[in-house]
Scaffold this active site. Structure first.
Site, short mmCIF file in Angstrom:
data_model
loop_
_atom_site.label_atom_id
_atom_site.label_comp_id
_atom_site.label_asym_id
_atom_site.label_seq_id
_atom_site.Cartn_x
_atom_site.Cartn_y
_atom_site.Cartn_z
N THR A 1 -16.70 1.09 1.28
CA THR A 1 -15.29 1.34 1.63
C THR A 1 -15.09 2.86 1.71
O THR A 1 -15.94 3.62 1.25
CB THR A 1 -14.35 0.80 0.53
OG1 THR A 1 -14.51 1.64 -0.63
CG2 THR A 1 -14.62 -0.63 0.17
N TYR B 1 -11.59 7.84 -14.63
CA TYR B 1 -11.86 6.61 -13.87
C TYR B 1 -12.47 5.54 -14.79
O TYR B 1 -12.00 4.40 -14.84
CB TYR B 1 -12.80 6.91 -12.69
CG TYR B 1 -12.98 5.74 -11.75
CD1 TYR B 1 -12.03 5.44 -10.79
CD2 TYR B 1 -14.10 4.91 -11.84
CE1 TYR B 1 -12.19 4.37 -9.92
CE2 TYR B 1 -14.27 3.83 -10.97
CZ TYR B 1 -13.31 3.56 -10.02
OH TYR B 1 -13.46 2.49 -9.17
N ASN C 1 -5.33 -4.41 -6.94
CA ASN C 1 -6.55 -3.83 -6.38
C ASN C 1 -6.44 -2.31 -6.14
O ASN C 1 -7.45 -1.62 -6.18
CB ASN C 1 -6.84 -4.55 -5.05
CG ASN C 1 -7.80 -3.77 -4.16
OD1 ASN C 1 -9.01 -3.79 -4.38
ND2 ASN C 1 -7.26 -3.04 -3.18
N ASP D 1 0.85 -1.21 0.00
CA ASP D 1 0.00 0.00 0.00
C ASP D 1 0.88 1.25 0.00
O ASP D 1 1.98 1.25 0.55
CB ASP D 1 -0.92 0.03 1.23
CG ASP D 1 -2.17 0.87 1.00
OD1 ASP D 1 -3.27 0.28 0.83
OD2 ASP D 1 -2.06 2.12 0.95
N LYS E 1 -10.78 1.94 -15.96
CA LYS E 1 -11.37 0.64 -15.61
C LYS E 1 -11.71 -0.19 -16.86
O LYS E 1 -11.66 -1.42 -16.83
CB LYS E 1 -12.59 0.85 -14.72
CG LYS E 1 -12.23 1.43 -13.33
CD LYS E 1 -11.23 0.56 -12.57
CE LYS E 1 -10.98 1.05 -11.16
NZ LYS E 1 -10.02 0.21 -10.42
P1 NAD Z 1 -10.00 2.26 -0.58
O1 NAD Z 1 -9.80 3.72 -0.81
O2 NAD Z 1 -10.72 1.80 0.63
O3 NAD Z 1 -8.60 1.52 -0.64
C1 NAD Z 1 -7.67 1.76 -1.65
C2 NAD Z 1 -6.28 1.53 -1.11
O4 NAD Z 1 -5.37 1.75 -2.20
C3 NAD Z 1 -5.88 2.51 0.00
O5 NAD Z 1 -5.34 1.80 1.11
C4 NAD Z 1 -4.84 3.40 -0.65
O6 NAD Z 1 -3.83 3.85 0.25
C5 NAD Z 1 -4.27 2.46 -1.70
N1 NAD Z 1 -3.64 3.22 -2.79
C6 NAD Z 1 -4.11 4.31 -3.43
N2 NAD Z 1 -3.22 4.75 -4.32
C7 NAD Z 1 -2.16 3.89 -4.26
C8 NAD Z 1 -0.92 3.84 -4.92
N3 NAD Z 1 -0.56 4.75 -5.84
N4 NAD Z 1 -0.06 2.83 -4.62
C9 NAD Z 1 -0.39 1.92 -3.68
N5 NAD Z 1 -1.55 1.93 -2.99
C10 NAD Z 1 -2.42 2.92 -3.29
O7 NAD Z 1 -10.72 1.74 -1.93
P2 NAD Z 1 -11.61 0.46 -2.28
O8 NAD Z 1 -12.99 0.93 -2.41
O9 NAD Z 1 -11.29 -0.69 -1.42
O10 NAD Z 1 -11.10 0.21 -3.77
C11 NAD Z 1 -10.29 -0.86 -4.16
C12 NAD Z 1 -10.41 -1.03 -5.66
O11 NAD Z 1 -11.75 -1.32 -6.01
C13 NAD Z 1 -10.02 0.21 -6.47
O12 NAD Z 1 -9.32 -0.18 -7.63
C14 NAD Z 1 -11.37 0.81 -6.85
O13 NAD Z 1 -11.30 1.59 -8.02
C15 NAD Z 1 -12.18 -0.44 -7.04
N6 NAD Z 1 -13.63 -0.26 -6.93
C16 NAD Z 1 -14.20 0.24 -5.78
C17 NAD Z 1 -15.59 0.34 -5.71
C18 NAD Z 1 -16.32 0.81 -4.46
O14 NAD Z 1 -17.53 1.01 -4.50
N7 NAD Z 1 -15.65 0.99 -3.34
C19 NAD Z 1 -16.37 -0.05 -6.80
C20 NAD Z 1 -15.75 -0.54 -7.94
C21 NAD Z 1 -14.38 -0.66 -8.00
#
Ligand code: NAD
Length: 256
Positions: free
Chosen positions: A186, A151, A87, A38, A155
């Site tokens: 999240t 975004y 992720n 992370d 994706k």
């Molecule tokens: P989150 O913000 O809870 O967690 C994301 C994590 O990624 C954080 O710990 C952050 O520090 C880390 N991060 C960000 N930039 C980074 C970098 N440059 N290098 C390393 N780590 C980095 O987000 P989440 O909701 O758990 O999302 C996880 C994945 O799921 C993402 O790719 C997001 O686009 C995707 N997603 C989320 C949702 C949703 O509704 N939450 C829906 C569809 C897709």
């Protein structure tokens, strides 16, 4: 449940929060040694400590997934790798006009280029396992027309790049699939306006957001031997939003 990941090493990016954290905990609970990668080193350490406290094995790994050199460094630290979950991602909910060039580059670097780097630099360690899997986390924003320029494009790119990996690495015993979450509870989902979530929920036939663990279950399936013949596919985990959300909303509105 039998432990599906005993003696396997898995890297999860963005594992300090949200879905990545849930995936890291679930993998470790089933025997994997997890590299908790992370950008936020403190949260990587917190999740790693939590895994160890629960009797699992974990290595905290602070890294910026947008930097190819950091992937190279990680590749040098790994010998054999059985799984990679790309992720980590950031949210950016703006259209073309409101997206600055720097915003565009940042979102592409973190959400899409990172997936390219991860597959490129870790493929040799994954090939050494003889039986490995990559899961790339896309979104429903990569399944349909979406309002967010950077975004949504990132994706869709993850979805396309996954197919390239599935073709290219099959001969090395590496399966590559994408997961497409809908609304998942999240910090990322809650980072913008509350109204975005409440309005979006009206188009979700299941009528609720997902828990991160519900997406983690899909990711673990794709990483496991249960999915031994599954490669290049798109697993949508969205409570029915993409397949029929518009009609759910219409029929609900009409019946009110
Ligand atoms: P989150 O913000 O809870 O967690 C994301 C994590 O990624 C954080 O710990 C952050 O520090 C880390 N991060 C960000 N930039 C980074 C970098 N440059 N290098 C390393 N780590 C980095 O987000 P989440 O909701 O758990 O999302 C996880 C994945 O799921 C993402 O790719 C997001 O686009 C995707 N997603 C989320 C949702 C949703 O509704 N939450 C829906 C569809 C897709």
């Amino acid at each position: 449940m039998t432990a599906r990941f005993t003696d396997r090493t898995v890297v999860v990016t963005g594992a300090g929060s949200g879905m990545g954290r849930a995936e890291a905990l679930a993998l470790a609970a089933e025997g994997a040694e997890v590299w908790v990668a992370d950008l936020n080193g403190d949260s990587a350490r917190t999740v790693s400590d939590e895994i160890v406290r629960r009797g699992g094995a974990a290595t905290p790994y602070p890294m910026n997934v947008a930097e190819p050199e950091e992937w190279q460094r990680l590749a040098e630290a790994l010998d054999v790798l059985h799984g990679l979950v790309n992720n980590a991602g950031i949210s950016f909910r703006h259209g073309i006009a409101a997206t600055g060039v720097e915003d565009w580059r940042r979102v592409m670097d973190v959400n899409l280029s990172s997936v390219f780097y991860g597959m490129k630099f870790l493929a040799p360690a994954l090939a050494r396992a003889g039986n490995a899997a990559i899961v790339n986390v896309s979104s429903i924003a990569g399944m349909l027309g979406y309002f967010s320029a950077a975004y949504g494009t990132s994706k869709w790119g993850v979805r396309g790049l996954t197919k390239v990996g599935a073709l290219e690495f099959a001969g090395d015993g590496i399966r590559v699939n994408s997961v497409h979450p809908g609304l998942v509870d999240t910090p990322l989902l809650r980072s913008g306006e509350d109204r975005f979530v409440t309005e979006s929920l009206r188009a979700v036939p299941s009528r609720r957001v997902a828990a991160p663990q519900e997406v983690a279950a899909a990711v673990l399936f794709l990483l496991s031997d249960e999915a031994s013949y599954v490669s290049g596919t798109e697993l949508v985990v969205d409570g029915g939003l993409v397949s029929g959300g518009i009609y759910h909303r219409l029929t609900t509105d009409l019946s009110e």
